[in-house]
Enzyme design. Structure first.
Site, mmCIF file in Angstrom:
data_model
loop_
_atom_site.group_PDB
_atom_site.id
_atom_site.type_symbol
_atom_site.label_atom_id
_atom_site.label_comp_id
_atom_site.label_asym_id
_atom_site.label_seq_id
_atom_site.Cartn_x
_atom_site.Cartn_y
_atom_site.Cartn_z
ATOM 1 N N LEU A 1 -29.760 -18.108 21.336
ATOM 2 C CA LEU A 1 -31.189 -18.338 21.148
ATOM 3 C C LEU A 1 -31.435 -19.789 20.749
ATOM 4 O O LEU A 1 -30.725 -20.336 19.912
ATOM 5 C CB LEU A 1 -31.747 -17.390 20.090
ATOM 6 C CG LEU A 1 -31.570 -15.898 20.395
ATOM 7 C CD1 LEU A 1 -32.122 -15.056 19.255
ATOM 8 C CD2 LEU A 1 -32.235 -15.528 21.712
ATOM 9 N N GLY B 1 -22.738 -12.028 17.165
ATOM 10 C CA GLY B 1 -22.922 -12.491 15.793
ATOM 11 C C GLY B 1 -24.043 -13.501 15.744
ATOM 12 O O GLY B 1 -24.362 -14.143 16.749
ATOM 13 N N GLY B 2 -24.680 -13.637 14.590
ATOM 14 C CA GLY B 2 -25.762 -14.607 14.442
ATOM 15 C C GLY B 2 -26.807 -14.426 15.521
ATOM 16 O O GLY B 2 -27.342 -13.334 15.716
ATOM 17 N N ASP B 3 -27.070 -15.499 16.255
ATOM 18 C CA ASP B 3 -28.050 -15.442 17.344
ATOM 19 C C ASP B 3 -27.365 -15.496 18.710
ATOM 20 O O ASP B 3 -27.957 -15.926 19.692
ATOM 21 C CB ASP B 3 -29.062 -16.575 17.204
ATOM 22 C CG ASP B 3 -28.426 -17.955 17.335
ATOM 23 O OD1 ASP B 3 -27.222 -18.096 17.056
ATOM 24 O OD2 ASP B 3 -29.145 -18.899 17.711
ATOM 25 N N GLU B 4 -26.115 -15.041 18.762
ATOM 26 C CA GLU B 4 -25.359 -15.044 20.015
ATOM 27 C C GLU B 4 -25.229 -13.635 20.573
ATOM 28 O O GLU B 4 -24.796 -12.713 19.882
ATOM 29 C CB GLU B 4 -23.965 -15.631 19.799
ATOM 30 C CG GLU B 4 -23.981 -17.109 19.494
ATOM 31 C CD GLU B 4 -22.592 -17.686 19.381
ATOM 32 O OE1 GLU B 4 -21.607 -16.915 19.244
ATOM 33 O OE2 GLU B 4 -22.472 -18.914 19.441
#
Length: 188
Positions: free
Chosen positions: A45, A85-88
């Protein structure tokens, strides 16, 4: 259940990194057996850190849930959409026929995400940078394939964001090519 917790992302309910790797290994094994292709699509993102920094982590989580709702509309039944994970996020597209088919799927992802979401009454625009690698065209080794997709995704970010790039050998120069050669040598 315990199995669900071990294989799925707690926030989004999507398959997690562990299940993604397992499904990718299965897709590659099947592709080898039946001379098929598998596309790996990495999605990062754009400017997600700004959302967390300005609106807070709870708003960031709400945004990720909204993004997940949009991403779930894109894949075919046989595809896997995962949160790494995170925005991945990542998609596995098994049994792809052509680069054009993968381009269409990638364009649908960009179109689905390129919109405004309302988080806590505040409009937040979403977009993504996407990288694509295809087995066996770009790599025959799973780790190298993932590295190629990741490199292509970073190339999309550097090239202005809100776009996608297919891996090609000019992106990482000798490094990925050497890894590809080593992977081929191990296969023979």
């Amino acid at each position: 259940t315990i199995m669900q917790q071990a294989t799925h992302d707690e926030l989004t309910g999507l398959p997690n990194r562990r299940l993604f790797y397992d499904r990718l290994a299965q897709a590659i094994a099947e592709a080898r057996r039946y001379s098929k292709k598998v596309a790996v699509i990495f999605i990062d993102l754009d400017h997600f850190k700004n959302i967390n920094d300005t609106l807070g982590h709870e708003a960031g989580d709400q945004f990720l849930i909204a993004i997940t709702g949009q991403l779930k509309t894109v894949p075919r039944e046989i595809d896997t959409c995962a949160r790494l994970g995170g925005d991945e996020f990542a998609l596995i597209l098994p049994s792809v026929e052509s680069k054009d088919q993968v381009s269409l799927a990638t364009q649908r992802i960009l179109g689905t995400l390129d919109r405004e979401f309302t988080i806590n009454g505040i409009p937040v625009h979403a977009s993504a940078s996407i990288g694509v690698a295809i087995f066996p065209d770009d790599a025959t080794d799973m780790e190298v394939l993932l590295k190629c997709a990741d490199t292509a995704m970073y190339h999309s970010k550097e090239d202005g964001r809100n776009k996608y790039c297919f891996w090609d050998n000019t992106m990482a120069g000798v490094q990925c090519s050497e890894q590809q050669s080593k992977a081929k040598a191990r296969m023979e």
